[in-house]
Scaffold this active site. Structure first.
Site, PDB file in Angstrom:
ATOM      1  N   SER A  54      -2.101   2.093  -0.292  1.00  0.00           N
ATOM      2  CA  SER A  54      -3.454   1.381  -0.306  1.00  0.00           C
ATOM      3  C   SER A  54      -3.882   0.988  -1.794  1.00  0.00           C
ATOM      4  O   SER A  54      -4.949   0.296  -1.695  1.00  0.00           O
ATOM      5  CB  SER A  54      -4.559   2.545   0.133  1.00  0.00           C
ATOM      6  N   HIS A  55      -3.101   1.395  -2.794  1.00  0.00           N
ATOM      7  CA  HIS A  55      -3.621   0.937  -4.077  1.00  0.00           C
ATOM      8  C   HIS A  55      -2.261   0.163  -4.716  1.00  0.00           C
ATOM      9  O   HIS A  55      -2.393   0.155  -6.250  1.00  0.00           O
ATOM     10  CB  HIS A  55      -4.273   2.008  -4.856  1.00  0.00           C
ATOM     11  N   ASP A 195      -7.429   2.401   3.047  1.00  0.00           N
ATOM     12  CA  ASP A 195      -6.645   2.815   4.169  1.00  0.00           C
ATOM     13  C   ASP A 195      -7.284   2.493   5.726  1.00  0.00           C
ATOM     14  O   ASP A 195      -6.665   2.204   6.611  1.00  0.00           O
ATOM     15  CB  ASP A 195      -6.337   4.293   4.281  1.00  0.00           C
TER      16      ASP A 195
HETATM   17  N1  LIG Z   1     -10.572   3.508  -7.482  1.00  0.00           N
HETATM   18  C1  LIG Z   1     -11.129   4.148  -6.548  1.00  0.00           C
HETATM   19  O1  LIG Z   1     -12.540   3.784  -6.768  1.00  0.00           O
HETATM   20  C2  LIG Z   1     -10.592   4.669  -5.509  1.00  0.00           C
HETATM   21  C3  LIG Z   1      -9.372   4.919  -5.298  1.00  0.00           C
HETATM   22  N2  LIG Z   1      -9.111   5.726  -4.267  1.00  0.00           N
HETATM   23  C4  LIG Z   1      -7.690   6.184  -4.223  1.00  0.00           C
HETATM   24  O2  LIG Z   1      -7.198   6.069  -2.904  1.00  0.00           O
HETATM   25  C5  LIG Z   1      -5.974   6.977  -2.737  1.00  0.00           C
HETATM   26  C6  LIG Z   1      -5.850   7.889  -1.542  1.00  0.00           C
HETATM   27  O3  LIG Z   1      -6.809   8.560  -1.367  1.00  0.00           O
HETATM   28  P1  LIG Z   1      -6.639   9.708  -0.038  1.00  0.00           P
HETATM   29  O4  LIG Z   1      -6.466   8.613   1.145  1.00  0.00           O
HETATM   30  O5  LIG Z   1      -7.823  10.382  -0.153  1.00  0.00           O
HETATM   31  O6  LIG Z   1      -5.478  10.340  -0.228  1.00  0.00           O
HETATM   32  P2  LIG Z   1      -4.554  11.251   0.836  1.00  0.00           P
HETATM   33  O7  LIG Z   1      -5.588  11.973   1.752  1.00  0.00           O
HETATM   34  O8  LIG Z   1      -3.513  10.487   1.299  1.00  0.00           O
HETATM   35  O9  LIG Z   1      -3.959  12.279  -0.202  1.00  0.00           O
HETATM   36  C7  LIG Z   1      -4.814  13.107  -1.080  1.00  0.00           C
HETATM   37  C8  LIG Z   1      -3.744  14.053  -1.719  1.00  0.00           C
HETATM   38  O10 LIG Z   1      -3.406  14.986  -0.934  1.00  0.00           O
HETATM   39  C9  LIG Z   1      -2.036  15.183  -0.992  1.00  0.00           C
HETATM   40  N3  LIG Z   1      -1.636  15.236   0.725  1.00  0.00           N
HETATM   41  C10 LIG Z   1      -1.788  14.344   1.160  1.00  0.00           C
HETATM   42  N4  LIG Z   1      -1.317  15.055   2.390  1.00  0.00           N
HETATM   43  C11 LIG Z   1      -0.976  16.345   2.326  1.00  0.00           C
HETATM   44  C12 LIG Z   1      -0.357  17.402   3.156  1.00  0.00           C
HETATM   45  N5  LIG Z   1      -0.176  17.572   4.420  1.00  0.00           N
HETATM   46  N6  LIG Z   1       0.028  18.372   2.427  1.00  0.00           N
HETATM   47  C13 LIG Z   1      -0.158  18.763   0.727  1.00  0.00           C
HETATM   48  N7  LIG Z   1      -0.704  17.672   0.064  1.00  0.00           N
HETATM   49  C14 LIG Z   1      -1.063  16.286   0.949  1.00  0.00           C
HETATM   50  C15 LIG Z   1      -1.365  13.792  -1.561  1.00  0.00           C
HETATM   51  O11 LIG Z   1      -0.339  14.100  -1.927  1.00  0.00           O
HETATM   52  P3  LIG Z   1       0.755  12.871  -2.051  1.00  0.00           P
HETATM   53  O12 LIG Z   1       0.332  11.810  -2.789  1.00  0.00           O
HETATM   54  O13 LIG Z   1       1.985  13.240  -2.476  1.00  0.00           O
HETATM   55  O14 LIG Z   1       0.800  12.373  -0.437  1.00  0.00           O
HETATM   56  C16 LIG Z   1      -2.813  13.412  -2.447  1.00  0.00           C
HETATM   57  O15 LIG Z   1      -2.629  14.282  -3.714  1.00  0.00           O
HETATM   58  C17 LIG Z   1      -5.924   7.882  -4.136  1.00  0.00           C
HETATM   59  O16 LIG Z   1      -4.993   7.412  -4.833  1.00  0.00           O
HETATM   60  C18 LIG Z   1      -7.254   7.679  -4.779  1.00  0.00           C
HETATM   61  O17 LIG Z   1      -7.483   7.642  -5.970  1.00  0.00           O
HETATM   62  C19 LIG Z   1      -9.467   6.203  -3.227  1.00  0.00           C
HETATM   63  C20 LIG Z   1     -11.104   5.903  -3.419  1.00  0.00           C
HETATM   64  C21 LIG Z   1     -11.774   5.134  -4.265  1.00  0.00           C
HETATM   65  O1  LIG Z   2      -9.637   2.667  -1.240  1.00  0.00           O
HETATM   66  C1  LIG Z   2     -10.979   2.774  -1.851  1.00  0.00           C
HETATM   67  O2  LIG Z   2     -11.715   3.555  -1.364  1.00  0.00           O
HETATM   68  C2  LIG Z   2     -11.267   2.082  -3.006  1.00  0.00           C
HETATM   69  N1  LIG Z   2     -10.321   1.595  -3.798  1.00  0.00           N
HETATM   70  C3  LIG Z   2     -10.580   0.795  -4.752  1.00  0.00           C
HETATM   71  C4  LIG Z   2     -11.937   0.523  -5.178  1.00  0.00           C
HETATM   72  C5  LIG Z   2     -13.007   0.560  -4.364  1.00  0.00           C
HETATM   73  C6  LIG Z   2     -12.760   1.815  -3.070  1.00  0.00           C
END
Ligand SMILES: NC(=O)C1=CN([C@@H]2O[C@H](COP(=O)(O)OP(=O)(O)OC[C@H]3O[C@@H](n4cnc5c(N)ncnc54)[C@H](OP(=O)(O)O)[C@@H]3O)[C@@H](O)[C@H]2O)C=CC1
Ligand SMILES: O=C(O)C1=NCCCC1
Length: 344
Positions: A54-55, A195
């Protein structure tokens, strides 16, 4: 890159260093300085290498349309201020957050090592990436790091009627004695916005509880969330409280915008949130007693003994190891499009 490029066709493989170089060329070609390009390219290629799709390169069209719209300054030079013994501030100059962090890093680490703890407040910045690449390197150097960043209005606070918060991730990294640092990185929304976009492109339905449609009704249709609807916080009032905390720390404390305070509608193509980011870095060698890395190792040992099979970060590290062995697998069409963007 077209929307169709995310639909799996033939696969191609590329080495990490080659992908970094290619992305660097793409960024420079589309208006960043070579310094900014090097940092963004490494960040984006690392996400792709670790399977954080996703990133990874999925974000390239958004970076480029944002640069083309004039919303972000791709050549900004961050301005670092030594505020106090444990406090560093950076004005990112309406540029990307990662070059701002890179500029402040030496001073931040120096302060964390001398005072035991240091805080970095970045404002006037755009964060369009995963957050773990910002914290993991600190833990690789024996430090504990916590970071929060706010994004753009697309999440309805628990108990509210309309979206206000961003997807507001929290990332944490800590060293351990035997193995890769313990790292987690999670959006405080039920799902990351990226996502939801990927699910919409693939025509997939979401699990229940992720978001609402334009009428505020629960929906499992990603398009309904993206087109007038909104995401929900994870864990109801608990995730909502954490998301509120991120707004306070990443925006109010740093001097950055809240997720609802900027308006990019006059910049068609702009996609990057113009907000703030906070990092707290701790030198655990200053704590009393046994080594922190030994204690964190003991915690992991006990978690495994309790039956845990997967730590946060394990999936990324497995994917990283595979990418290092066989190259990073990309959709062949997506790779052709990247190569065209690097020259065209
Ligand atoms: N720049 C921005 O403004 C934003 C960026 N993001 C980015 O989006 C990305 C995805 O976020 P999100 O969808 O919440 O992430 P996930 O829900 O996929 O994962 C969150 C964390 O939980 C871990 N994890 C996931 N599933 C399990 C499991 N079954 N057991 C144990 N650990 C688990 C992951 O490890 P692993 O990675 O090993 O799967 C990760 O560290 C992040 O990198 C976040 O920084 C999100 C919002 C805004
Ligand atoms: O996946 C997200 O949520 C975001 N990623 C990058 C910045 C905007 C929000």
């Amino acid at each position: 890159m077209s929307a169709q490029s995310t639909v799996a066709t033939a696969c191609a493989s590329i080495r990490f260093a080659e992908l970094v170089e290619l992305l660097q060329q793409v960024f420079v070609r589309h208006g960043t300085s070579p310094q900014v390009a090097a940092i963004l390219a490494h960040n984006c290629a690392s996400a792709e290498r670790d399977g954080a799709h996703s990133h990874g390169i999925f974000r390239i069209p958004g970076y480029l349309s944002t640069l083309a719209s004039g919303w972000v300054n791709g050549t900004a030079v961050p301005s670092v201020t030594d505020v106090a013994s444990g406090f560093v501030r950076v004005d990112a100059g309406n540029g990307f957050a990662q070059p701002a962090l890179a500029a402040a890093r030496p001073l931040l680490v120096e302060k964390a090592r001398s005072a035991g703890i240091a805080l970095l407040a970045i404002h006037n910045s755009h964060h369009f990436a995963a957050l773990w690449p910002d914290v993991e390197p600190f833990a690789e150097d024996g430090l504990v790091a916590l970071s929060v960043v706010n994004s753009m209005t697309c999440v309805v606070p628990h108990g509210a009627d309309r979206p206000l918060f961003g997807t507001n991730p929290i990332a944490f990294a800590a060293p351990r004695a035997d193995g890769a640092p313990i790292v987690f990185d999670l959006a405080t929304s039920a799902m990351a916005h990226g996502d939801v976009q990927i699910a919409a492109r693939k025509g997939e339905r979401l699990p229940p509880g992720m978001g609402v449609d334009s009428l505020g009704q629960p929906t499992q249709d990603p398009k309904a969330i993206l087109e007038g609807g909104a995401l929900l916080p994870f864990g109801g009032h608990k995730g909502s409280a954490l998301s509120m905390m991120v707004e306070l720390l990443a925006a109010a404390l740093t001097g950055g915008n809240f997720s609802f305070e900027f308006d990019w509608t006059d910049h068609p193509g702009a996609r990057t949130p113009w907000t703030g980011q906070l990092l707290i870095v701790i030198d655990p060698s200053k704590t009393a007693g046994q080594s922190f890395a030994q204690r964190s190792q003991e915690l992991v040992r006990q978690m495994h003994a309790a039956g845990l099979r997967r730590l946060p970060g394990d999936r990324r590290h497995r994917t990283r190891a595979k990418s290092q062995e066989t190259g990073i697998e990309l959709d062949a069409q997506a790779l052709r499009e990247l190569r065209a963007l690097a020259t065209g």
